[in-house]
Design a protein around this motif. Sequence first.
Motif, PDB file in Angstrom:
ATOM      1  N   TRP A  91     -35.372   9.257  25.185  1.00 44.22           N
ATOM      2  CA  TRP A  91     -36.510  10.168  25.034  1.00 44.22           C
ATOM      3  C   TRP A  91     -37.766   9.422  24.585  1.00 44.22           C
ATOM      4  O   TRP A  91     -38.853   9.603  25.157  1.00 44.22           O
ATOM      5  N   TRP A  94     -39.208   7.358  27.319  1.00 45.51           N
ATOM      6  CA  TRP A  94     -39.906   8.192  28.298  1.00 45.51           C
ATOM      7  C   TRP A  94     -41.289   8.600  27.783  1.00 45.51           C
ATOM      8  O   TRP A  94     -42.246   8.651  28.553  1.00 45.51           O
ATOM      9  N   LYS A  95     -41.397   8.859  26.497  1.00 43.43           N
ATOM     10  CA  LYS A  95     -42.707   9.191  25.929  1.00 43.43           C
ATOM     11  C   LYS A  95     -43.664   8.003  26.040  1.00 43.43           C
ATOM     12  O   LYS A  95     -44.860   8.176  26.315  1.00 43.43           O
ATOM     13  N   LEU A 125     -40.952  17.624  27.529  1.00 43.58           N
ATOM     14  CA  LEU A 125     -41.396  16.250  27.288  1.00 43.58           C
ATOM     15  C   LEU A 125     -42.921  16.173  27.231  1.00 43.58           C
ATOM     16  O   LEU A 125     -43.495  15.483  26.378  1.00 43.58           O
ATOM     17  N   CYS A 205     -35.212  18.481  20.196  1.00 44.99           N
ATOM     18  CA  CYS A 205     -36.591  18.821  20.558  1.00 44.99           C
ATOM     19  C   CYS A 205     -36.718  20.321  20.808  1.00 44.99           C
ATOM     20  O   CYS A 205     -36.040  20.881  21.676  1.00 44.99           O
TER      21      CYS A 205
END
Length: 281
Positions: A91, A94-95, A125, A205
């Motif tokens: 995650w 990816w950010k 996201l 999240c």
Amino acid sequence: MNAPLLSTPRVEPFFFDAEPGTRFSVYHAPNPRVEPRGAILHVHAFAEEMNKSRRMAALQSRAFAAMGYAVLQFDLFGCGDSCGDFHSGRWELWKTDLAIAAGWLLDRTGGGPLHLWGVRLGGLLALDCAARLRPAGIILWQPFTNGRTCINQFLRLRLAAQLQGKAPGTARSTAALRAQLAVHGHIEVGGYEVAIPLVKAIDSCDAANLRLPPCTVHWFANPEPAPARVEANVARLAARWARDGVRVQFHPVAGPHAWNDDVIECPALLDATSEVFGSLP
């Protein structure tokens, strides 16, 4: 980011460097015959939903570009044609990918308002990146607003495959599959192997806990089969985010879910999105 390796008059596929490796991207140049409207960064869906929604994403990207928006589509690390295996996806990585892509897009366009456009888990996201990227707006297509809900739906695909004899195992619930994941550290669902660090990050999240910068959120969704529940969720989040200057506009859209079936289109979603963004100044 590197300059595009390939180009066409309107669409430029290329790879950009980002640790580790490279990310495959497609840049849609804005229509030079209209006033520039800003930039849109696409955040794709999760696992097989990404593949099933590719056509819709491409069609909408072309529509945005025709209106004067510069659009960047790219595959996150471990996804699609980018480097890395899916089980290596994380995650936070990816950010970081999104931050690099947003920087490239704004450099290419010379600034201007940035919109993040998230599909399904890509919507969550995008929301999680908003505080860092500070977009002028966020576009959500049928978003997950809670990561645990997404992972549970993903695991149910394995349960369905087991019942049809297409996957090994005797688990009867998502809780049982989560127990297997905890023991083995990874699990395969429909050809996608996910590791426990990614699952834990997605599980944790929740859009209700995210602080957004002042912006407009355009939320497009088919509220069926539970419109009251969907509208209540939108209203709940809109009230939370309003404290920070966020304005939510909900756009109910009828039609099929292009990320659930075999590469289909939803003209109503394309039309609704184009109508809203074609009217923005």
